[in-house]
Write a protein that holds these residues in place. Structure first.
Motif, mmCIF file in Angstrom:
data_model
loop_
_atom_site.group_PDB
_atom_site.id
_atom_site.type_symbol
_atom_site.label_atom_id
_atom_site.label_comp_id
_atom_site.label_asym_id
_atom_site.label_seq_id
_atom_site.Cartn_x
_atom_site.Cartn_y
_atom_site.Cartn_z
ATOM 1 N N ILE A 16 0.835 -1.208 0.000
ATOM 2 C CA ILE A 16 0.000 0.000 0.000
ATOM 3 C C ILE A 16 0.866 1.253 0.000
ATOM 4 C CG2 ILE A 16 -1.672 1.324 1.347
ATOM 5 C CD1 ILE A 16 -2.865 -1.341 2.285
ATOM 6 N N ALA A 17 1.909 1.224 0.825
ATOM 7 C CA ALA A 17 2.820 2.372 0.900
ATOM 8 C C ALA A 17 3.488 2.620 -0.453
ATOM 9 C CB ALA A 17 3.872 2.148 1.990
ATOM 10 N N HIS A 18 3.868 1.514 -1.115
ATOM 11 C CA HIS A 18 4.505 1.631 -2.424
ATOM 12 C C HIS A 18 3.547 2.216 -3.450
ATOM 13 C CE1 HIS A 18 7.496 0.725 -5.449
ATOM 14 N NE2 HIS A 18 6.581 0.099 -6.185
ATOM 15 N N LEU A 19 2.295 1.748 -3.395
ATOM 16 C CA LEU A 19 1.292 2.293 -4.300
ATOM 17 C C LEU A 19 1.061 3.771 -4.050
ATOM 18 C CD1 LEU A 19 -1.436 -0.527 -4.446
ATOM 19 C CD2 LEU A 19 0.153 0.164 -6.254
ATOM 20 N N GLN A 20 0.999 4.157 -2.765
ATOM 21 C CA GLN A 20 0.795 5.559 -2.412
ATOM 22 C C GLN A 20 1.977 6.411 -2.880
ATOM 23 O OE1 GLN A 20 -1.834 7.150 -1.138
ATOM 24 N NE2 GLN A 20 -2.975 5.211 -1.191
ATOM 25 N N TYR A 21 3.161 5.841 -2.734
ATOM 26 C CA TYR A 21 4.365 6.561 -3.181
ATOM 27 C C TYR A 21 4.344 6.766 -4.697
ATOM 28 C CZ TYR A 21 9.206 7.398 -4.455
ATOM 29 O OH TYR A 21 10.340 7.912 -5.009
ATOM 30 N N ASN A 22 4.007 5.688 -5.418
ATOM 31 C CA ASN A 22 3.943 5.787 -6.875
ATOM 32 C C ASN A 22 2.890 6.790 -7.321
ATOM 33 O OD1 ASN A 22 5.955 3.944 -7.171
ATOM 34 N ND2 ASN A 22 4.634 2.221 -7.719
ATOM 35 N N LYS A 23 1.732 6.742 -6.627
ATOM 36 C CA LYS A 23 0.670 7.689 -6.954
ATOM 37 C C LYS A 23 1.125 9.119 -6.715
ATOM 38 C CE LYS A 23 -4.156 8.782 -5.888
ATOM 39 N NZ LYS A 23 -5.336 8.416 -5.066
ATOM 40 N N LYS A 24 1.834 9.318 -5.615
ATOM 41 C CA LYS A 24 2.342 10.657 -5.288
ATOM 42 C C LYS A 24 3.338 11.135 -6.339
ATOM 43 C CE LYS A 24 4.711 13.195 -1.614
ATOM 44 N NZ LYS A 24 5.341 13.099 -0.261
ATOM 45 N N GLN A 25 4.238 10.222 -6.769
ATOM 46 C CA GLN A 25 5.234 10.595 -7.771
ATOM 47 C C GLN A 25 4.591 10.895 -9.127
ATOM 48 O OE1 GLN A 25 8.461 11.186 -7.206
ATOM 49 N NE2 GLN A 25 7.931 10.840 -5.046
ATOM 50 N N ILE A 26 3.593 10.077 -9.500
ATOM 51 C CA ILE A 26 2.888 10.312 -10.764
ATOM 52 C C ILE A 26 2.165 11.656 -10.731
ATOM 53 C CG2 ILE A 26 0.991 9.509 -12.226
ATOM 54 C CD1 ILE A 26 1.841 6.646 -11.505
ATOM 55 N N ASN A 27 1.531 11.970 -9.585
ATOM 56 C CA ASN A 27 0.863 13.268 -9.435
ATOM 57 C C ASN A 27 1.872 14.412 -9.507
ATOM 58 O OD1 ASN A 27 -1.734 12.236 -9.196
ATOM 59 N ND2 ASN A 27 -1.608 12.029 -6.961
ATOM 60 N N ARG A 28 3.057 14.167 -8.891
ATOM 61 C CA ARG A 28 4.089 15.201 -8.940
ATOM 62 C C ARG A 28 4.537 15.461 -10.374
ATOM 63 N NH1 ARG A 28 9.108 14.934 -9.796
ATOM 64 N NH2 ARG A 28 9.184 12.677 -9.563
ATOM 65 N N ILE A 29 4.769 14.381 -11.127
ATOM 66 C CA ILE A 29 5.186 14.520 -12.524
ATOM 67 C C ILE A 29 4.095 15.197 -13.336
ATOM 68 C CG2 ILE A 29 5.721 13.224 -14.625
ATOM 69 C CD1 ILE A 29 7.124 11.164 -12.881
ATOM 70 N N ASP A 42 11.287 26.559 -19.707
ATOM 71 C CA ASP A 42 12.382 25.834 -20.340
ATOM 72 C C ASP A 42 13.052 24.927 -19.303
ATOM 73 O OD1 ASP A 42 14.232 24.963 -22.126
ATOM 74 O OD2 ASP A 42 15.526 26.726 -21.980
ATOM 75 N N ARG A 43 12.333 23.920 -18.874
ATOM 76 C CA ARG A 43 12.877 22.971 -17.902
ATOM 77 C C ARG A 43 12.259 21.592 -18.133
ATOM 78 N NH1 ARG A 43 9.035 25.748 -14.537
ATOM 79 N NH2 ARG A 43 7.515 24.310 -13.615
ATOM 80 N N LYS A 44 12.790 20.604 -17.406
ATOM 81 C CA LYS A 44 12.316 19.235 -17.535
ATOM 82 C C LYS A 44 11.711 18.771 -16.214
ATOM 83 C CE LYS A 44 15.928 18.012 -20.882
ATOM 84 N NZ LYS A 44 17.029 17.059 -21.184
ATOM 85 N N VAL A 45 11.007 17.640 -16.270
ATOM 86 C CA VAL A 45 10.447 17.080 -15.045
ATOM 87 C C VAL A 45 11.560 16.400 -14.262
ATOM 88 C CG1 VAL A 45 8.173 16.756 -16.065
ATOM 89 C CG2 VAL A 45 9.829 14.889 -16.135
ATOM 90 N N THR A 46 11.407 16.376 -12.942
ATOM 91 C CA THR A 46 12.398 15.753 -12.071
ATOM 92 C C THR A 46 12.323 14.237 -12.172
ATOM 93 O OG1 THR A 46 12.150 17.603 -10.535
ATOM 94 C CG2 THR A 46 13.277 15.635 -9.713
ATOM 95 N N VAL A 47 13.468 13.609 -12.334
ATOM 96 C CA VAL A 47 13.511 12.155 -12.479
ATOM 97 C C VAL A 47 13.583 11.507 -11.102
ATOM 98 C CG1 VAL A 47 14.812 10.206 -13.403
ATOM 99 C CG2 VAL A 47 14.645 12.335 -14.716
ATOM 100 N N CYS A 48 12.673 10.575 -10.851
ATOM 101 C CA CYS A 48 12.650 9.840 -9.584
ATOM 102 C C CYS A 48 13.566 8.625 -9.693
ATOM 103 C CB CYS A 48 11.226 9.407 -9.248
ATOM 104 S SG CYS A 48 11.131 8.347 -7.797
ATOM 105 N N LEU A 49 14.397 8.409 -8.660
ATOM 106 C CA LEU A 49 15.367 7.325 -8.713
ATOM 107 C C LEU A 49 14.959 6.108 -7.882
ATOM 108 C CD1 LEU A 49 18.637 9.454 -8.408
ATOM 109 C CD2 LEU A 49 17.561 8.585 -10.480
ATOM 110 N N ASN A 53 10.246 2.188 -13.093
ATOM 111 C CA ASN A 53 9.173 2.447 -14.048
ATOM 112 C C ASN A 53 8.845 3.931 -14.119
ATOM 113 O OD1 ASN A 53 8.791 -0.285 -14.791
ATOM 114 N ND2 ASN A 53 7.554 -0.645 -12.952
ATOM 115 N N ILE A 54 8.736 4.575 -12.945
ATOM 116 C CA ILE A 54 8.454 6.012 -12.921
ATOM 117 C C ILE A 54 9.637 6.787 -13.483
ATOM 118 C CG2 ILE A 54 7.968 7.988 -11.427
ATOM 119 C CD1 ILE A 54 6.442 6.135 -9.598
ATOM 120 N N GLU A 55 10.842 6.317 -13.175
ATOM 121 C CA GLU A 55 12.039 6.953 -13.728
ATOM 122 C C GLU A 55 12.039 6.885 -15.246
ATOM 123 O OE1 GLU A 55 16.893 6.324 -13.727
ATOM 124 O OE2 GLU A 55 15.630 5.211 -12.318
#
Length: 300
Positions: A16-29, A42-49, A53-55
């Motif tokens: 669940i925590a992983h899903l919430q994290y992924n959802k948060k990162q997708i929303n951030r992107i 003139d900038r790019k989206v931040t790459v999650c490490l 998959n999100i990266e």
């Protein structure tokens, strides 16, 4: 049993925590991308490490942003070149047209004799032919640049073609007091090209030399590996590095007043045709000598 339940709970919490994290990162992107599009930043989206998959998603988005930037830069460049082309065309059209109108007005005067009328008519006709040549050049270049313009390449003896065109332009060289130095590696150099288009390329390069050479001309054909290299060189005056860099641009002329006999289209047409035949053309300027070289594929 309790250990199994606890393990399952831990795994579920982690999932669940992983899903919430992924959802948060997708929303951030998504929010970053919305802001970039809204502000045209003139900038790019931040790459999650932390998630591959999100990266990967972020990297693909950034590649899309790079593509959009390049497309926008090309659009701006095209619009700038188009405006410059229209401005140059307007100038070139206006110059002979104004002259034609002026001489036609002279013909309406009552105090001119027949000899003067004939002279004015001849000058007006010459200006009209310059105007016709300019329109033909622009039409031909636009035709060559179109996607539908097709060239059928076949085996062509470039040596023979160069010799024939040189003989045809002999009187033009004589009138300019030019004696070209000709170096031909062989009388049988076959390349992959379209004869009609290749003839136009050679004629345009030689015409350019006849118009602008100071007093020295060198024409050569040599073989380098699997290519035939046709080079036309001539000494020039008042040529700059900027002129050489832009020499194949349509309607660009080293004559900043655009008062010469040319329209600045001949070399652009030559380059476009060479490219259509899968060849390459380049210009070099060293010690007041301009050299234009065309490279074509050799065939046996």
């Amino acid at each position: 049993m309790i250990y199994i339940v606890i393990s399952l709970i831990v795994i579920l919490i982690f999932f669940i925590a992983h899903l919430q994290y992924n959802k948060k990162q997708i929303n951030r992107i998504r929010n970053e991308l919305m802001n970039i599009n809204k502000e045209k930043a003139d900038r790019k989206v931040t790459v999650c490490l932390l998630d591959k998959n999100i990266e990967s998603l972020a990297e693909e988005i950034n590649r899309t942003i790079d593509g959009r930037r390049e497309s926008e830069a090309n659009r701006v460049k095209f619009e700038r070149e188009l405006r410059q082309t229209i401005a140059n065309m307007s100038h070139d059209l206006r110059t002979p047209l104004t002259s034609i109108i002026g001489y036609l007005q002279f013909l309406k005067l009552d105090d001119i004799n027949e000899e003067e009328k004939l002279e004015y008519l001849n000058i007006a006709e010459q200006r009209a032919r310059v105007l016709e040549g300019l329109l033909n050049d622009f039409y031909e270049l636009s035709l060559i640049d179109s996607i539908d313009f097709q060239i059928k390449c076949e085996k062509v003896n470039i040596s023979r073609l160069i010799e024939e065109i040189l003989l045809g332009k002999y009187s033009d060289f004589v009138n300019r007091n030019l004696i070209p130095e000709v170096e031909m590696c062989s009388s049988m150099v076959n390349i992959l090209a379209e004869e009609k288009s290749l003839k136009r390329v050679i004629e345009n390069l030689l015409s350019n030399v006849i118009k602008y050479a100071k007093n020295s001309v060198k024409i050569s054909l040599r073989v380098e590996k699997k290519e035939a290299v046709f080079t036309v060189s001539n000494n020039v005056i008042n040529l700059t590095k900027e002129d050489v860099e832009n020499i194949f641009d349509r309607f660009y002329m080293a004559d900043k007043t655009r008062s010469g006999n040319g329209t600045g289209v001949g070399l652009a047409v030559a380059k476009a045709l060479v490219n259509k035949m899968d060849g390459d053309v380049s210009a070099e300027f060293e010690e007041e000598v301009l050299s234009i070289s065309c490279r074509f594929k050799l065939i046996s």
